[in-house]
Design an enzyme around this catalytic site. Structure first.
Site, PDB file in Angstrom:
ATOM      1  N   ARG A 129      11.219  -5.296  -2.023  1.00  0.00           N
ATOM      2  CA  ARG A 129      11.478  -4.503  -3.227  1.00  0.00           C
ATOM      3  C   ARG A 129      12.961  -4.196  -3.215  1.00  0.00           C
ATOM      4  O   ARG A 129      13.566  -4.074  -2.134  1.00  0.00           O
ATOM      5  CB  ARG A 129      10.710  -3.181  -3.163  1.00  0.00           C
ATOM      6  CG  ARG A 129       9.309  -3.244  -3.688  1.00  0.00           C
ATOM      7  CD  ARG A 129       8.627  -1.892  -3.693  1.00  0.00           C
ATOM      8  NE  ARG A 129       8.759  -1.214  -2.416  1.00  0.00           N
ATOM      9  CZ  ARG A 129       9.659  -0.276  -2.156  1.00  0.00           C
ATOM     10  NH1 ARG A 129      10.507   0.144  -3.081  1.00  0.00           N
ATOM     11  NH2 ARG A 129       9.713   0.283  -0.972  1.00  0.00           N
ATOM     12  N   ASP A 187      -9.630  39.457  30.110  1.00  0.00           N
ATOM     13  CA  ASP A 187      -8.201  39.157  30.252  1.00  0.00           C
ATOM     14  C   ASP A 187      -7.479  39.844  29.085  1.00  0.00           C
ATOM     15  O   ASP A 187      -8.097  40.127  28.049  1.00  0.00           O
ATOM     16  CB  ASP A 187      -8.030  37.629  30.209  1.00  0.00           C
ATOM     17  CG  ASP A 187      -6.585  37.218  30.061  1.00  0.00           C
ATOM     18  OD1 ASP A 187      -5.755  37.705  30.840  1.00  0.00           O
ATOM     19  OD2 ASP A 187      -6.296  36.416  29.142  1.00  0.00           O
TER      20      ASP A 187
HETATM   21  C1  GDG Z   1       5.533   0.376   2.118  1.00  0.00           C
HETATM   22  C2  GDG Z   1       6.476   0.624   3.302  1.00  0.00           C
HETATM   23  C3  GDG Z   1       4.905  -0.684   4.735  1.00  0.00           C
HETATM   24  C4  GDG Z   1       6.723  -8.511  -2.685  1.00  0.00           C
HETATM   25  N1  GDG Z   1       7.260  -9.202  -3.693  1.00  0.00           N
HETATM   26  C5  GDG Z   1       6.257  -9.706  -4.393  1.00  0.00           C
HETATM   27  C6  GDG Z   1       5.073  -9.337  -3.811  1.00  0.00           C
HETATM   28  N2  GDG Z   1       5.387  -8.582  -2.743  1.00  0.00           N
HETATM   29  C7  GDG Z   1       4.426  -7.962  -1.833  1.00  0.00           C
HETATM   30  C8  GDG Z   1       4.509  -8.535  -0.448  1.00  0.00           C
HETATM   31  C9  GDG Z   1       4.024  -7.397   0.424  1.00  0.00           C
HETATM   32  C10 GDG Z   1       4.413  -6.159  -0.373  1.00  0.00           C
HETATM   33  O1  GDG Z   1       4.748  -6.590  -1.684  1.00  0.00           O
HETATM   34  C11 GDG Z   1       5.623  -5.465   0.228  1.00  0.00           C
HETATM   35  O2  GDG Z   1       5.213  -4.759   1.339  1.00  0.00           O
HETATM   36  P1  GDG Z   1       6.219  -4.216   2.469  1.00  0.00           P
HETATM   37  O3  GDG Z   1       5.429  -3.746   3.609  1.00  0.00           O
HETATM   38  O4  GDG Z   1       7.131  -5.313   2.848  1.00  0.00           O
HETATM   39  O5  GDG Z   1       7.092  -3.057   1.807  1.00  0.00           O
HETATM   40  P2  GDG Z   1       6.907  -1.744   0.844  1.00  0.00           P
HETATM   41  O6  GDG Z   1       6.560  -2.134  -0.533  1.00  0.00           O
HETATM   42  O7  GDG Z   1       8.182  -1.002   0.979  1.00  0.00           O
HETATM   43  O8  GDG Z   1       5.704  -0.896   1.451  1.00  0.00           O
HETATM   44  C12 GDG Z   1       6.355  -0.524   4.280  1.00  0.00           C
HETATM   45  C13 GDG Z   1       3.955  -0.732   3.557  1.00  0.00           C
HETATM   46  O9  GDG Z   1       4.179   0.359   2.663  1.00  0.00           O
HETATM   47  C14 GDG Z   1       2.506  -0.701   4.007  1.00  0.00           C
HETATM   48  O10 GDG Z   1       2.206   0.425   4.762  1.00  0.00           O
HETATM   49  O11 GDG Z   1       4.811  -1.885   5.458  1.00  0.00           O
HETATM   50  O12 GDG Z   1       7.183  -0.285   5.389  1.00  0.00           O
HETATM   51  O13 GDG Z   1       7.818   0.764   2.873  1.00  0.00           O
HETATM   52  O14 GDG Z   1       2.631  -7.433   0.547  1.00  0.00           O
HETATM   53  O15 GDG Z   1       3.705  -9.669  -0.410  1.00  0.00           O
HETATM   54  N3  GDG Z   1       3.873  -9.734  -4.282  1.00  0.00           N
HETATM   55  C15 GDG Z   1       3.864 -10.519  -5.369  1.00  0.00           C
HETATM   56  N4  GDG Z   1       4.989 -10.884  -6.005  1.00  0.00           N
HETATM   57  C16 GDG Z   1       6.186 -10.513  -5.570  1.00  0.00           C
HETATM   58  O16 GDG Z   1       7.218 -10.858  -6.192  1.00  0.00           O
HETATM   59  N5  GDG Z   1       2.696 -10.946  -5.843  1.00  0.00           N
END
Ligand code: GDG
Length: 736
Positions: free
Chosen positions: A283, A508
């Site tokens: 993101r 106590d």
């Molecule tokens: C928070 C925490 C923690 C991304 N671009 C596209 C897309 N994605 C999906 C990925 C992944 C998800 O989004 C991103 O997950 P992350 O874990 O990398 O990061 P955050 O969104 O910041 O999530 C993080 C998470 O919560 C879970 O606890 O890991 O640290 O910050 O699944 O695949 N999916 C699609 N198109 C995209 O362009 N379809």
């Protein structure tokens, strides 16, 4: 039938209104998938915001929306545009998010945001209370809803509540800068179980709980009044099968079924077969370190110019929180950086960076994962980072190199990746070179381990482990060997009390009849306590003893007039019937001169600690020190004292935030048993909160009613939660 209630800011369903009609599409995010096993059938309900503000929801569609959500097992919380602004874009994303990711400079402490955050959390809590029963299990997700557990607990004291934080929990030094830090901790402590991705976040949280709320923490248990809150780490996994299967389908696709993006990638590969593709997906968020990564890429190309035209960086930055100024600035910065580098380094045949600022369909995500030789993920802080795990899951032939920031929670589980510090450009340039030149066998060996682990600990296992831990917690805590003094038990004991002919009571004082005070001299008895003790003492069938580690001067001042029987200094002195104290045990005190300078040196080196000198013992109190530091010093003192005292008939007692040095033959157990031998008692009762009271619990006969105050491991038969309950119990004795 009891249900599971899941609560998150957003529902796992997307609503789309077009041409006055409504569609609800289930989202495919990691959390929604992970919760499938928990959120199934009619036994669960997911509560959250639908994504539409009240202003954007046509009134005519209200009931259609509710129905559509209901079909997916969901119920919505209605939020206005103003609430979203203050709660989501405000407190959640301009206060908590930057602070918890160590971006103090972006953190805004706005009272207005906080007030809206509180009221929106209350809305979520109200929705839960409205839609749930006492025996339902509640699982609250993430930083937007940290006050919800306590808000629910107030109305539903016996419901089982779990909380999981998806982002890092920062160190105490960072967390303590927040003006509403205590409220946030108290909000979370409404839970029975609090989960984090890593042990470090768990450790930081416990440290803040001890330092800011002064609560007792033992291993990963927090003791709060009559409750024990469990804290644990549950590293979140991915839907491994979904990514693996998608990659296999992708591989088997005929030319005509390929996506436009895949066709472009194929063309690219055909024209430049030696060029390596390096992928990053995040993101668009400052915590993900995208701008630094682009700078590091430029650094790499300058340090190793032979890779110009041989590598390409693909950046997929998904639009996020674009209402927040910091995100707008970051977007501008990245646009400019990519423009400048591509402008300066591109050749007729080569653009160093392909930059996509959009969200791509899942199919394209798989195209990118499967075509990239390297995934390069450099968050400056990241709770977990699922992209790293997803990349590995799609590598069906086991090739591919993952370069991952140490600052991501996933780095703890992905040791076989090439781990880097995102601030170290030199290291990253060298690591990129290493990744580009890494032999296939090495890539496969590394990924084999990673894949096995990810397949095993997938998101479903993660969700189930959390739920199992929460259920175990609500089924009763195995750490307690004693039984809770319920009203039924108390009634039974009160009956025995009333029919007994000769009763002996040992009470106590500190932590039992009264609470702790920073200065022990100020923990004076109050009028209510005197009345209660008078009633017990004045019953001719009852022999009451106050039994304490305190010195005789203080108890003389507080209780001698009252003629209560007293045993002090753990059993050195006794006073009965208003007589001055006399020695119960023959003890010597010469050793004290030797020990005193040792304790004094610990006082000098441990701010907040002090010595309490009694006639035949000395205590070093550390209740008012920094908790971690105090514990550390106590361990150190224990070692020093144990080596000093040898076999001198002296021992060290580790009490509740106090270490006491005293003669070995003196303890409350020995003293109470001596008193027991003085007459023929048919009801014996002992109550205390401290380690030193355990001597009584151990040595009194099995028929004695022994009661521990607080939820600690004990030899006592029963436990009560706090001093308030002790007084209620004694009051009931006087009334029977
Ligand atoms: C928070 C925490 C923690 C991304 N671009 C596209 C897309 N994605 C999906 C990925 C992944 C998800 O989004 C991103 O997950 P992350 O874990 O990398 O990061 P955050 O969104 O910041 O999530 C993080 C998470 O919560 C879970 O606890 O890991 O640290 O910050 O699944 O695949 N999916 C699609 N198109 C995209 O362009 N379809």
């Amino acid at each position: 039938m009891s249900k599971t209630i899941i609560i998150s800011n957003r529902l796992p369903v997307q609503l789309q209104i077009s041409d006055g009609g409504l569609t609800a599409i289930p989202s495919v995010g990691g959390l929604a998938t992970g919760m499938k096993s928990v959120h199934s059938g009619g036994e669960s309900l997911w509560i959250g915001w639908s994504g539409l503000t009240e202003e954007d929801t046509p009134e005519a569609l209200e009931s259609d929306i509710d129905k559509a959500l209901e079909q997916h097992g969901c119920a919505k919380v209605n939020l206005t545009a103003k609430e979203i602004e203050g709660f989501y874009f405000g407190f959640s994303n301009r206060t908590i998010w930057p602070l918890f990711h160590y971006f103090l400079e972006y953190t805004e402490f706005e009272l207005e945001f906080w007030n809206i955050y509180k009221s929106v959390n209350q809305k979520f809590a109200d929705a839960i209370i409205e839609q749930s029963n006492e025996d339902d299990t509640i699982w609250v997700h993430d930083y937007q809803l940290m006050l919800v557990p306590q808000m629910v607990r107030e109305k539903r004291p016996n419901t089982s509540i779990g909380f999981f934080l998806h982002i890092p929990f920062p160190s105490y030094e960072i967390f303590r800068t927040m003006p509403w830090r205590e409220e946030v901790l108290e909000g979370l402590l409404g839970s029975d179980l609090i989960g984090f991705h890593t042990y470090d976040y768990e450790r930081h949280f416990l440290s803040s709980v001890r330092r800011l709320l002064g609560l007792d923490v033992s291993f990963n248990d927090i003791y709060l009044d009559h409750r024990v809150i469990k804290v644990d780490s549950f590293p979140m996994g991915i839907d491994y099968k979904k990514f693996k299967d998608a990659a296999m389908v992708h591989e088997g696709k005929s030319k005509e079924n390929r996506s436009d993006l895949q066709i472009k990638l194929d063309d690219h590969k055909a024209s430049a077969p030696d060029t390596k593709l390096i992928l990053s997906i995040d993101r668009l968020d400052y915590s993900k370190g995208i701008a630094k990564r682009i700078n590091a890429f430029e650094y790499f190309l300058n340090k190793y110019p032979e890779y110009k035209e041989k590598v390409r960086l693909i950046i997929l930055a998904v639009p996020s929180r674009s209402n927040v100024p910091q995100y707008q600035l970051l977007k501008k910065e990245i646009d400019e950086l990519v423009g400048r580098i591509n402008g300066e380094l591109s050749t007729v045949n080569w653009t160093p960076i392909w930059y996509f600022y959009r969200s791509l369909p899942f199919e394209n995500l798989i195209d990118l994962y499967t075509n990239s030789d390297i995934a390069w993920l450099t968050p400056l802080r990241d709770g977990m980072n699922l992209v790293a795990k997803e990349y590995i899951a799609t590598r069906t032939d086991k090739t591919g190199v993952l370069i991952l920031s140490e600052m991501a929670g996933s780095a703890y589980e992905m040791n076989e990746a090439l781990l880097i510090n995102p601030n170290n450009f030199e290291q990253q340039a060298d690591t990129l070179k290493r990744a580009i030149t890494m032999p296939k066998e090495e890539q496969m060996a590394r990924n084999m381990f990673l894949q096995n682990r990810l397949e095993r600990y997938n998101v479903e296992v993660w969700a189930n482990e959390f739920m199992n831990a929460l259920n175990r917690k609500s089924e009763g805590d195995e750490t307690f060997v004693s039984q809770k003094m319920t009203n039924a038990i108390l009634n039974k004991i009160s009956k025995e009390y009333s029919t007994a002919k000769k009763r002996l009571l040992f009470l106590d004082y500190d932590g039992t009849l009264t609470g702790f005070h920073k200065d022990p001299q100020k923990a004076t008895p109050d009028a209510e306590l005197y009345t209660l003790l008078d009633k017990l003492h004045n019953d001719k069938n009852t022999t009451l003893f106050l039994i304490s580690g305190r010195d005789k001067q203080t108890f003389t001042k507080w209780f001698l007039d009252k003629k209560y029987n007293m045993i002090v200094e753990h059993g050195v002195w006794i006073s009965t019937d208003g007589e001055p104290f006399k020695m119960l045990e023959n003890v010597k005190g010469e050793w004290m001169e030797k020990i005193k300078p040792v304790l004094e040196s610990f006082v000098d080196r441990t701010p907040g600690s002090f010595i309490e000198e009694k006639n035949y013992s000395m205590a070093w109190h550390y209740r008012n020190t920094d908790p971690d530091f105090g514990e550390k010093r106590a361990t150190e003192l224990n070692t020093v004292l144990t080596s000093l005292i040898g076999n001198d008939g002296i021992s060290v007692l580790n009490g509740n935030k106090v270490m006491e040095v005293k003669s070995s033959n003196v303890n409350k157990g020995r003293a109470s048993v001596r008193m027991l031998g003085e007459d023929d008692y048919d009801f014996v009762f002992a109550i205390g909160d401290d380690w030193t009271d355990e001597y009584m619990f151990q040595e009194l006969p099995e028929t004695a009613v022994t009661v521990k105050v607080g939820l600690k491991k004990t030899q006592a038969r029963y436990f009560v939660e706090n001093t308030k309950r002790v007084r209620e119990l004694l009051q009931q004795f006087t009334e029977t």
